[in-house]
Design a protein around this motif. Structure first.
Motif, PDB file in Angstrom:
ATOM      1  N   THR A 112       0.786  -1.234   0.000  1.00  0.00           N
ATOM      2  CA  THR A 112       0.000   0.000   0.000  1.00  0.00           C
ATOM      3  C   THR A 112       0.822   1.290   0.000  1.00  0.00           C
ATOM      4  O   THR A 112       0.365   2.308  -0.511  1.00  0.00           O
ATOM      5  CB  THR A 112      -0.936   0.017   1.215  1.00  0.00           C
ATOM      6  N   THR A 113       2.016   1.264   0.580  1.00  0.00           N
ATOM      7  CA  THR A 113       2.806   2.497   0.695  1.00  0.00           C
ATOM      8  C   THR A 113       3.466   2.828  -0.644  1.00  0.00           C
ATOM      9  O   THR A 113       4.232   2.025  -1.185  1.00  0.00           O
ATOM     10  CB  THR A 113       3.878   2.363   1.787  1.00  0.00           C
ATOM     11  N   LYS A 114       3.199   4.031  -1.137  1.00  0.00           N
ATOM     12  CA  LYS A 114       3.751   4.467  -2.423  1.00  0.00           C
ATOM     13  C   LYS A 114       4.819   5.529  -2.201  1.00  0.00           C
ATOM     14  O   LYS A 114       4.607   6.504  -1.496  1.00  0.00           O
ATOM     15  CB  LYS A 114       2.640   5.006  -3.319  1.00  0.00           C
ATOM     16  N   ASP A 115       5.952   5.300  -2.820  1.00  0.00           N
ATOM     17  CA  ASP A 115       7.083   6.216  -2.705  1.00  0.00           C
ATOM     18  C   ASP A 115       7.878   6.200  -4.002  1.00  0.00           C
ATOM     19  O   ASP A 115       7.664   5.331  -4.854  1.00  0.00           O
ATOM     20  CB  ASP A 115       8.001   5.778  -1.558  1.00  0.00           C
ATOM     21  N   PRO A 116       8.829   7.133  -4.151  1.00  0.00           N
ATOM     22  CA  PRO A 116       9.788   6.985  -5.247  1.00  0.00           C
ATOM     23  C   PRO A 116      10.644   5.750  -4.976  1.00  0.00           C
ATOM     24  O   PRO A 116      11.071   5.533  -3.836  1.00  0.00           O
ATOM     25  CB  PRO A 116      10.624   8.267  -5.167  1.00  0.00           C
ATOM     26  N   HIS A 117      10.896   4.954  -6.004  1.00  0.00           N
ATOM     27  CA  HIS A 117      11.682   3.741  -5.802  1.00  0.00           C
ATOM     28  C   HIS A 117      12.630   3.498  -6.963  1.00  0.00           C
ATOM     29  O   HIS A 117      12.328   3.848  -8.116  1.00  0.00           O
ATOM     30  CB  HIS A 117      10.780   2.520  -5.644  1.00  0.00           C
ATOM     31  N   THR A 118      13.759   2.874  -6.637  1.00  0.00           N
ATOM     32  CA  THR A 118      14.717   2.376  -7.622  1.00  0.00           C
ATOM     33  C   THR A 118      14.891   0.887  -7.365  1.00  0.00           C
ATOM     34  O   THR A 118      15.307   0.499  -6.264  1.00  0.00           O
ATOM     35  CB  THR A 118      16.077   3.075  -7.486  1.00  0.00           C
ATOM     36  N   VAL A 119      14.568   0.055  -8.340  1.00  0.00           N
ATOM     37  CA  VAL A 119      14.693  -1.395  -8.160  1.00  0.00           C
ATOM     38  C   VAL A 119      15.405  -1.987  -9.373  1.00  0.00           C
ATOM     39  O   VAL A 119      15.398  -1.412 -10.463  1.00  0.00           O
ATOM     40  CB  VAL A 119      13.319  -2.085  -7.958  1.00  0.00           C
ATOM     41  N   ILE A 120      16.007  -3.155  -9.161  1.00  0.00           N
ATOM     42  CA  ILE A 120      16.719  -3.827 -10.245  1.00  0.00           C
ATOM     43  C   ILE A 120      16.395  -5.315 -10.221  1.00  0.00           C
ATOM     44  O   ILE A 120      16.181  -5.897  -9.156  1.00  0.00           O
ATOM     45  CB  ILE A 120      18.253  -3.614 -10.133  1.00  0.00           C
ATOM     46  N   GLY A 121      16.317  -5.913 -11.402  1.00  0.00           N
ATOM     47  CA  GLY A 121      16.092  -7.344 -11.519  1.00  0.00           C
ATOM     48  C   GLY A 121      16.925  -7.922 -12.639  1.00  0.00           C
ATOM     49  O   GLY A 121      17.525  -7.191 -13.436  1.00  0.00           O
ATOM     50  N   GLN A 122      16.962  -9.254 -12.687  1.00  0.00           N
ATOM     51  CA  GLN A 122      17.685  -9.949 -13.762  1.00  0.00           C
ATOM     52  C   GLN A 122      16.733 -10.909 -14.444  1.00  0.00           C
ATOM     53  O   GLN A 122      15.966 -11.618 -13.791  1.00  0.00           O
ATOM     54  CB  GLN A 122      18.892 -10.707 -13.209  1.00  0.00           C
ATOM     55  N   LYS A 123      16.786 -10.931 -15.783  1.00  0.00           N
ATOM     56  CA  LYS A 123      15.884 -11.792 -16.558  1.00  0.00           C
ATOM     57  C   LYS A 123      16.623 -12.850 -17.374  1.00  0.00           C
ATOM     58  O   LYS A 123      15.990 -13.707 -17.985  1.00  0.00           O
ATOM     59  CB  LYS A 123      15.008 -10.947 -17.470  1.00  0.00           C
ATOM     60  N   GLY A 124      17.942 -12.772 -17.421  1.00  0.00           N
ATOM     61  CA  GLY A 124      18.736 -13.731 -18.180  1.00  0.00           C
ATOM     62  C   GLY A 124      20.202 -13.424 -18.009  1.00  0.00           C
ATOM     63  O   GLY A 124      20.572 -12.444 -17.347  1.00  0.00           O
ATOM     64  N   PRO A 125      21.080 -14.236 -18.590  1.00  0.00           N
ATOM     65  CA  PRO A 125      22.514 -13.979 -18.489  1.00  0.00           C
ATOM     66  C   PRO A 125      22.876 -12.583 -19.009  1.00  0.00           C
ATOM     67  O   PRO A 125      22.577 -12.248 -20.159  1.00  0.00           O
ATOM     68  CB  PRO A 125      23.126 -15.076 -19.366  1.00  0.00           C
ATOM     69  N   LEU A 126      23.439 -11.759 -18.135  1.00  0.00           N
ATOM     70  CA  LEU A 126      23.891 -10.402 -18.484  1.00  0.00           C
ATOM     71  C   LEU A 126      22.754  -9.520 -19.010  1.00  0.00           C
ATOM     72  O   LEU A 126      22.995  -8.575 -19.762  1.00  0.00           O
ATOM     73  CB  LEU A 126      25.036 -10.461 -19.501  1.00  0.00           C
TER      74      LEU A 126
END
Length: 302
Positions: free
Chosen positions: A216-230
């Protein structure tokens, strides 16, 4: 005749004075607008950046889809600018594919691990020839945390969450909280850690046991994920403004999962949230003074 000439002279002087005052007033108006923009009292427009082939031959700007594509022999970046009215949200999502694990890097402000040295994301990025950069883990704002950069241990203690590990082969990994020491992380091939959190996705599953605030809490965010090699996905969402309320961490996790990420992690956010690309800051950082001075970044380079 003399009186008439005198009157003409007076009006001529007045005309010059009014012209000069108008010029000064115009300058003051422009200065005021600039100050208001910098203090975020007036929001900067989101489509103020213009990319053209003469500026960078590797970059194309798709105005119809509001997306940017950057491509070299070593790297491809596709940036999507997403604007939603319900919920009120402005965010950028970057998909980054590099050819070598050495192209995902970390950097400290001023090139040193310090509690005192802090610079803007864009400044650190330019100092390190970054193509794309985001705010890191706020290592200079904490006295605890597991901090490894370029294979060097700077700090080895638990903070609030398990750290994100970037391994020598470019893979992202997260263990359980307190499970691994810094030395053990190095032995497993870790070369960078970003100790902020929480973990958003692990083994293809969204982690959803943090409580109601997570959804529920909304803020500015920076996130990172990986979907495959490199191949990585970065999401930067603006917030705390009329243009964008922000995003919940659960919704950010959903966005990463929808783009194929099997692991996802939350980095420093709030007023630190910044997306730098190719010499420009693309988003609107929420601090009243604009782009926040921070201690470290995560970046990609050729």
């Amino acid at each position: 005749i003399c009186i008439k000439s005198k009157k003409i002279g007076v009006w001529g002087v007045r005309s010059k004075v009014w012209k000069r005052m108008s010029e000064i007033l115009l300058v003051l108006i422009f200065i005021s607008i600039f100050i208001l923009l910098e203090l975020r009292i007036i929001q900067k427009p989101y489509k103020w950046i213009v990319f053209d082939a003469t500026r960078n031959k590797y970059t194309t700007y798709d105005k119809d889809n509001d997306s940017i594509i950057y491509e070299t022999d070593e790297m491809k970046i596709q940036l999507e600018h997403i604007v939603k009215e319900e919920p009120n949200l402005n965010m950028w999502i970057a998909t980054i594919k590099v050819s070598d694990s050495s192209q995902i890097k970390s950097a400290f402000a001023g090139g040193e691990f310090s509690q005192d040295v802090k610079k803007r994301t864009s400044v650190i990025a330019k100092d390190n020839d970054a193509v794309l950069a985001i705010d890191g883990a706020a290592v200079g704002f904490n006295t605890n945390g597991r901090v490894i950069r370029d294979g060097v241990i700077y700090r080895d203690s638990d903070l609030d969450c398990a750290p994100l590990i970037i391994k020598e082969n470019g893979d992202l990994e997260v263990f359980e909280y307190g499970e691994k020491t810094a030395e053990e992380i190095l032995d497993l091939g870790g070369v960078q850690t970003y100790d902020f959190g929480p973990t958003l996705i692990k083994d293809n599953e969204i982690i959803d046991n943090y409580g109601e605030w997570y959804r529920t809490t909304k803020d500015p965010h920076t996130v990172i994920g990986q979907k495959g090699p490199l191949e990585y996905v970065v999401l930067v969402a603006d917030g705390r403004s009329k243009k964008s309320d922000g995003i919940s961490l659960y919704d950010a996790a959903v966005e990463l999962q929808n783009r194929g990420c099997y692991i996802g992690y939350n980095l420093d956010g709030g007023g630190s949230t910044t997306l730098y690309f190719n010499g420009e800051v693309l988003n609107n950082p929420s601090d009243i003074t604009g782009e926040r001075r921070i201690s470290d970044i995560l970046y990609f380079t050729n």
